[in-house]
Design a protein around this motif. Structure first.
Motif, mmCIF file in Angstrom:
data_model
loop_
_atom_site.group_PDB
_atom_site.id
_atom_site.type_symbol
_atom_site.label_atom_id
_atom_site.label_comp_id
_atom_site.label_asym_id
_atom_site.label_seq_id
_atom_site.Cartn_x
_atom_site.Cartn_y
_atom_site.Cartn_z
ATOM 1 N N GLY A 155 -3.913 -2.338 -4.914
ATOM 2 C CA GLY A 155 -3.220 -2.491 -3.847
ATOM 3 C C GLY A 155 -2.283 -1.683 -3.335
ATOM 4 N N SER A 156 -2.105 -1.033 -4.308
ATOM 5 C CA SER A 156 -0.909 -0.093 -3.811
ATOM 6 C C SER A 156 -1.602 1.103 -3.753
ATOM 7 C CB SER A 156 -0.501 0.648 -5.331
ATOM 8 O OG SER A 156 0.606 -0.380 -5.908
ATOM 9 N N ALA A 157 -3.047 1.354 -3.467
ATOM 10 C CA ALA A 157 -3.866 2.901 -2.369
ATOM 11 C C ALA A 157 -4.279 2.200 -1.434
ATOM 12 C CB ALA A 157 -5.000 2.944 -3.819
ATOM 13 N N LEU A 158 -4.397 0.469 -1.614
ATOM 14 C CA LEU A 158 -4.035 0.490 -0.469
ATOM 15 C C LEU A 158 -3.173 0.639 0.607
ATOM 16 C CD1 LEU A 158 -6.760 -0.976 2.027
ATOM 17 C CD2 LEU A 158 -5.853 -2.886 1.636
ATOM 18 N N LYS A 188 8.687 0.156 -4.610
ATOM 19 C CA LYS A 188 7.809 1.178 -5.419
ATOM 20 C C LYS A 188 7.295 1.523 -4.276
ATOM 21 C CE LYS A 188 6.809 -0.533 -10.210
ATOM 22 N NZ LYS A 188 6.392 -1.028 -11.385
ATOM 23 N N LEU A 189 7.111 1.343 -3.566
ATOM 24 C CA LEU A 189 6.419 2.360 -1.761
ATOM 25 C C LEU A 189 7.181 2.595 -1.594
ATOM 26 C CD1 LEU A 189 3.152 -0.134 -1.994
ATOM 27 C CD2 LEU A 189 3.024 2.164 -2.738
ATOM 28 N N GLY A 190 8.308 2.431 -1.251
ATOM 29 C CA GLY A 190 9.549 2.545 -0.691
ATOM 30 C C GLY A 190 10.139 1.866 0.186
ATOM 31 N N TRP A 207 11.695 -12.700 2.183
ATOM 32 C CA TRP A 207 12.301 -11.169 2.062
ATOM 33 C C TRP A 207 12.078 -10.785 3.149
ATOM 34 C CZ3 TRP A 207 11.462 -14.454 -1.845
ATOM 35 C CH2 TRP A 207 12.157 -14.680 -2.677
ATOM 36 N N PRO A 208 12.900 -10.151 4.725
ATOM 37 C CA PRO A 208 12.296 -8.919 5.103
ATOM 38 C C PRO A 208 12.002 -7.739 4.017
ATOM 39 C CG PRO A 208 13.260 -9.983 6.617
ATOM 40 C CD PRO A 208 13.602 -10.780 4.444
ATOM 41 N N MET A 209 11.163 -6.976 4.079
ATOM 42 C CA MET A 209 11.391 -5.246 4.119
ATOM 43 C C MET A 209 11.341 -4.287 4.726
ATOM 44 S SD MET A 209 9.931 -6.135 0.114
ATOM 45 C CE MET A 209 10.757 -4.889 -0.654
ATOM 46 N N TRP A 210 11.989 -2.748 4.667
ATOM 47 C CA TRP A 210 11.700 -2.317 5.995
ATOM 48 C C TRP A 210 11.555 -0.797 5.148
ATOM 49 C CZ3 TRP A 210 11.232 -1.671 10.610
ATOM 50 C CH2 TRP A 210 11.948 0.048 11.361
ATOM 51 N N ARG A 211 10.596 0.143 5.637
ATOM 52 C CA ARG A 211 10.510 0.893 4.827
ATOM 53 C C ARG A 211 10.727 2.835 5.716
ATOM 54 N NH1 ARG A 211 6.316 5.323 4.487
ATOM 55 N NH2 ARG A 211 6.257 5.988 2.069
ATOM 56 N N GLU A 212 11.533 3.057 6.085
ATOM 57 C CA GLU A 212 12.114 4.070 6.581
ATOM 58 C C GLU A 212 11.101 5.733 5.768
ATOM 59 O OE1 GLU A 212 13.324 5.192 8.867
ATOM 60 O OE2 GLU A 212 14.476 3.571 8.810
ATOM 61 N N PRO A 213 10.287 6.581 6.494
ATOM 62 C CA PRO A 213 9.038 7.116 6.265
ATOM 63 C C PRO A 213 10.144 8.549 5.191
ATOM 64 C CG PRO A 213 10.238 7.700 8.259
ATOM 65 C CD PRO A 213 10.907 6.110 7.842
ATOM 66 N N ALA A 214 9.276 8.940 4.543
ATOM 67 C CA ALA A 214 9.574 9.877 3.440
ATOM 68 C C ALA A 214 8.748 11.188 4.283
ATOM 69 C CB ALA A 214 8.926 10.042 2.509
ATOM 70 N N PRO A 215 9.942 12.391 3.753
ATOM 71 C CA PRO A 215 9.365 13.172 3.610
ATOM 72 C C PRO A 215 7.902 13.837 3.288
ATOM 73 C CG PRO A 215 11.816 13.813 2.871
ATOM 74 C CD PRO A 215 10.694 12.434 2.549
ATOM 75 N N ALA A 216 6.988 14.415 4.364
ATOM 76 C CA ALA A 216 6.063 14.435 3.751
ATOM 77 C C ALA A 216 5.782 15.580 2.591
ATOM 78 C CB ALA A 216 4.575 14.986 5.079
ATOM 79 N N ALA A 217 4.785 14.742 1.038
ATOM 80 C CA ALA A 217 5.052 16.004 0.287
ATOM 81 C C ALA A 217 3.547 17.202 -0.207
ATOM 82 C CB ALA A 217 5.016 15.108 -0.603
ATOM 83 N N GLY A 218 3.215 17.561 1.509
ATOM 84 C CA GLY A 218 2.084 18.389 2.077
ATOM 85 C C GLY A 218 0.975 17.425 2.070
ATOM 86 N N PRO A 219 -0.551 18.264 2.322
ATOM 87 C CA PRO A 219 -1.451 17.363 2.781
ATOM 88 C C PRO A 219 -2.117 16.898 1.861
ATOM 89 C CG PRO A 219 -2.140 20.478 2.947
ATOM 90 C CD PRO A 219 -0.379 19.775 1.855
ATOM 91 N N ALA A 220 -2.218 15.129 2.328
ATOM 92 C CA ALA A 220 -3.405 14.274 2.370
ATOM 93 C C ALA A 220 -4.246 14.374 1.534
ATOM 94 C CB ALA A 220 -2.965 12.833 3.235
ATOM 95 N N PRO A 221 -5.283 13.798 0.401
ATOM 96 C CA PRO A 221 -6.239 14.152 0.268
ATOM 97 C C PRO A 221 -7.077 13.132 1.490
ATOM 98 C CG PRO A 221 -5.236 12.065 -1.334
ATOM 99 C CD PRO A 221 -4.087 12.839 -0.442
ATOM 100 N N HIS A 222 -8.012 14.247 1.196
ATOM 101 C CA HIS A 222 -9.647 13.639 2.668
ATOM 102 C C HIS A 222 -9.369 12.319 2.476
ATOM 103 C CE1 HIS A 222 -12.497 13.235 5.206
ATOM 104 N NE2 HIS A 222 -12.896 12.420 4.797
ATOM 105 N N GLN A 223 -9.699 11.340 4.004
ATOM 106 C CA GLN A 223 -9.625 9.594 3.645
ATOM 107 C C GLN A 223 -9.425 9.757 4.648
ATOM 108 O OE1 GLN A 223 -5.324 8.550 2.551
ATOM 109 N NE2 GLN A 223 -4.260 8.925 3.888
#
Length: 229
Positions: A155-158, A188-190, A207-223
């Motif tokens: 689920g986290s990966a998805l 755990k996902l922010g 429970w409503p939940m909000w996630r602010e974007p995190a700073p990009a940590a370099g190139p993402a793996p191919h997907q």
């Protein structure tokens, strides 16, 4: 999330992709299993007899409402097509279904929930609409992992497939958790809890939940690139 020991992941691994139209029934069945013990679903569909089947019908309708947004239904699946988890996403400004589509779906929802349950479903929908933030964001109305695979990271990966793009594009994300036990998973996902929505008549909380974007940590793996939902 389930407390039972997780099953081993498929030995041949899995990938994350957009769902295929022919998979809607299997996705609905998977989500019904994942939400079989969900307190909000149980409140809208009281009585255990036939609940999972009715939940599956609900999620088939939910996918139909999502599918006009290309790529809005995503799955984690093996190469042989076994579905492990599914998520529904809506892009910024596209989370709300048009009144015409809602009206057309009303008879189908009535068959899912029955008269009493339909009133409760409408109360849930109204509460969610009133609390929904105005700031443009990606919306995650539903995510579920096959109960035997909960706790394995599928689920986290998805979800990270889209959240990585949110970070890259500087876009926030939003969801509602219907189980207190799931809040740490989303944290755990922010995501962070922004409030609590108690349902009427002694119903459960959301429970409503909000996630602010995190700073990009370099190139993402191919997907597979995220669609413009």
């Amino acid at each position: 999330m389930s407390t039972r020991p997780p099953m081993p992941l498929p030995s041949d691994g899995y990938g994350i992709r957009c769902a295929r139209p022919a998979e809607s029934g299997a996705i609905a069945a998977l989500l019904a299993r994942a939400f079989a013990d969900d307190p909000v679903m149980a409140w809208m569909i009281p009585g255990a007899a036939g609940r999972e089947l009715r939940i599956a019908r609900y999620f088939k309708l939910a996918q139909r409402q999502q599918r006009p947004r290309a790529g809005a239904v995503r799955v984690a699946a093996t190469g042989e097509g076994r579905l492990l988890a599914a998520a529904l996403w809506s892009g910024p400004g596209r989370w709300d279904t048009s009144p015409m589509r809602e009206l057309a779906a009303l008879p189908h929802y009535a068959r899912v929930f029955g008269v009493g349950g339909l009133q409760r479903a409408a109360q849930v929908q109204n509460a969610l609409h009133e609390a929904h933030p105005d700031t443009p964001h990606w919306y995650l109305p539903t995510v579920g992992t096959d109960p035997g695979l909960q706790g394995t990271g599928v689920g986290s990966a998805l979800l990270r497939q889209q959240l990585t793009d949110c970070d890259r594009l500087g876009q926030p994300a939003y969801l509602e958790s219907s189980k207190a036990a799931n809040i740490p998973f989303y944290e755990k996902l922010g995501f962070r809890v922004t409030g609590e929505l108690p349902l009427p008549e002694g119903g459960p909380a959301i429970w409503p939940m909000w996630r602010e974007p995190a700073p990009a940590a370099g190139p993402a793996p191919h997907q597979e690139p995220a669609a413009d939902l």
